[in-house]
Design an enzyme around this catalytic site. Structure first.
Site, short mmCIF file in Angstrom:
data_model
loop_
_atom_site.label_atom_id
_atom_site.label_comp_id
_atom_site.label_asym_id
_atom_site.label_seq_id
_atom_site.Cartn_x
_atom_site.Cartn_y
_atom_site.Cartn_z
CE LYS A 204 41.04 40.52 31.69
NZ LYS A 204 42.55 40.76 31.54
NE ARG A 239 45.55 36.09 28.00
CZ ARG A 239 44.55 35.77 28.58
NH1 ARG A 239 43.56 36.32 28.81
NH2 ARG A 239 44.59 34.50 29.32
N1 HH2 Z 1 44.20 38.35 31.53
C1 HH2 Z 1 43.75 37.21 32.07
C2 HH2 Z 1 44.89 36.21 32.18
N2 HH2 Z 1 46.05 36.16 31.50
N3 HH2 Z 1 47.43 37.69 30.32
C3 HH2 Z 1 47.76 39.00 29.82
N4 HH2 Z 1 49.16 38.96 29.30
N5 HH2 Z 1 46.93 39.95 29.79
C4 HH2 Z 1 45.84 39.80 30.55
O1 HH2 Z 1 45.12 40.87 30.41
C5 HH2 Z 1 45.41 38.64 31.04
C6 HH2 Z 1 46.33 37.59 31.09
C7 HH2 Z 1 42.51 37.12 32.72
O2 HH2 Z 1 41.62 36.77 31.78
P1 HH2 Z 1 41.17 34.80 31.46
O3 HH2 Z 1 42.17 34.32 30.93
O4 HH2 Z 1 40.00 35.26 30.56
O5 HH2 Z 1 40.54 34.51 32.77
P2 HH2 Z 1 41.17 33.52 34.11
O6 HH2 Z 1 42.17 34.43 34.57
O7 HH2 Z 1 40.08 33.69 34.79
O8 HH2 Z 1 41.49 32.31 33.48
#
Ligand code: HH2
Length: 264
Positions: A204, A239
């Site tokens: 992030k 995660r």
């Molecule tokens: N962050 C993202 C998505 N899902 N779920 C939980 N429980 N906690 C988090 O911090 C979280 C999450 C965002 O990250 P990412 O999946 O890498 O990106 P994107 O939302 O662009 O798919």
């Protein structure tokens, strides 16, 4: 918890695992690297991401969930805000719903209860489109805990057992870079709610910021640092995109941190 974004537009890996073949290959890789859980998501939640309809999200997620369950012995969570998608993914073999809207869909709690699934309740304000204009807090850790409490009460009232619930401060969701750092440092405030804690700091922006503005793909060592700090402050689920690096960092850190400091 290994991240498997089957989306065209996720912030660090959008488009790479959009088809079932590459997604399954990635799942195998993460399982071999020591993932205890694979988190399959079909909708990006980055600020300003395009909304995805139920049918489209199901088409992205369900074949991948099925393929993982058919081949791998690793439980699957589905990263969705939609009860309909969650229901179908649980039928397809997922065991946990990772809901970044924390029961924003009024039908979600019953879906989770009906399937006897696990549930991750994450803190956010507003929606991914609006969240970064809601970053005013008095005491960020206390406010996040206070704002999670009513959702938690709703989950329990719907019959979701305590042992199936995990809380997440929502790193990067309606938080400034400084607030993300403070939330990891003060996870103990959230731990007082009495549930296991998940931290999703992987790649992030605040990590890039702490490291002189490096881009998302250079942030895995920084992510491991955030995971280890989270472990030390009470988190137990992490995660991450790069499972091997996080696993190594966490396994070594845990073999040290599990010894009480006063025994030294
Ligand atoms: N962050 C993202 C998505 N899902 N779920 C939980 N429980 N906690 C988090 O911090 C979280 C999450 C965002 O990250 P990412 O999946 O890498 O990106 P994107 O939302 O662009 O798919």
């Amino acid at each position: 918890m290994g991240i498997l974004n089957v989306t065209p537009d996720s912030f660090s890996d959008g488009g790479r695992f959009r088809d079932a073949g590459p997604a399954l290959a990635r799942a195998r890789e993460m399982a071999a690297a020591g993932a205890d859980l694979l988190d399959v998501g079909g909708e990006s939640t980055r600020p300003g991401a395009a909304a995805v309809g139920v049918d489209e999200e199901m088409q992205r997620v369900l074949p991948v969930v099925q393929a993982i369950r058919a081949e791998l012995d690793v439980p699957v969570s589905v990263d969705t805000r939609k009860a309909e998608v969650a229901r179908a993914a649980l039928v397809a073999g997922a065991e946990v719903v990772n809901d970044v809207s924390a029961l924003g869909d009024p039908a979600m709690a019953d879906v989770v209860t009906g399937a006897g699934a696990g549930l991750v309740l994450m803190h956010m304000r507003g929606t991914p489109a609006t969240m970064q204009s809601h970053t005013t807090y008095g005491d960020v850790a206390a406010d996040v805990a206070a704002e999670l409490a009513p959702t938690l009460a709703r989950a329990r009232a719907a019959g979701i057992e305590d042992g199936r619930i995990v809380l997440d401060p929502g790193i990067g969701f309606a938080k400034t870079a400084e607030q993300n750092v403070e939330l990891i440092a003060r996870l103990g405030v959230l731990a007082r709610l009495g549930y296991p804690l998940l931290v999703g700091a992987s790649r992030k922006a605040f990590i890039g910021g702490l490291l002189g503005g490096i881009p998302a793909h250079g942030r895995d060592a920084g992510t491991a640092g955030a995971c280890v700090a989270g472990l030390a402050r009470g988190a137990r689920i992490f995660r991450v995109h790069d499972v091997r690096t996080a696993r190594h960092a966490l396994d070594v850190a845990w073999s040290i941190l599990r010894i009480p400091a006063e025994a030294a």
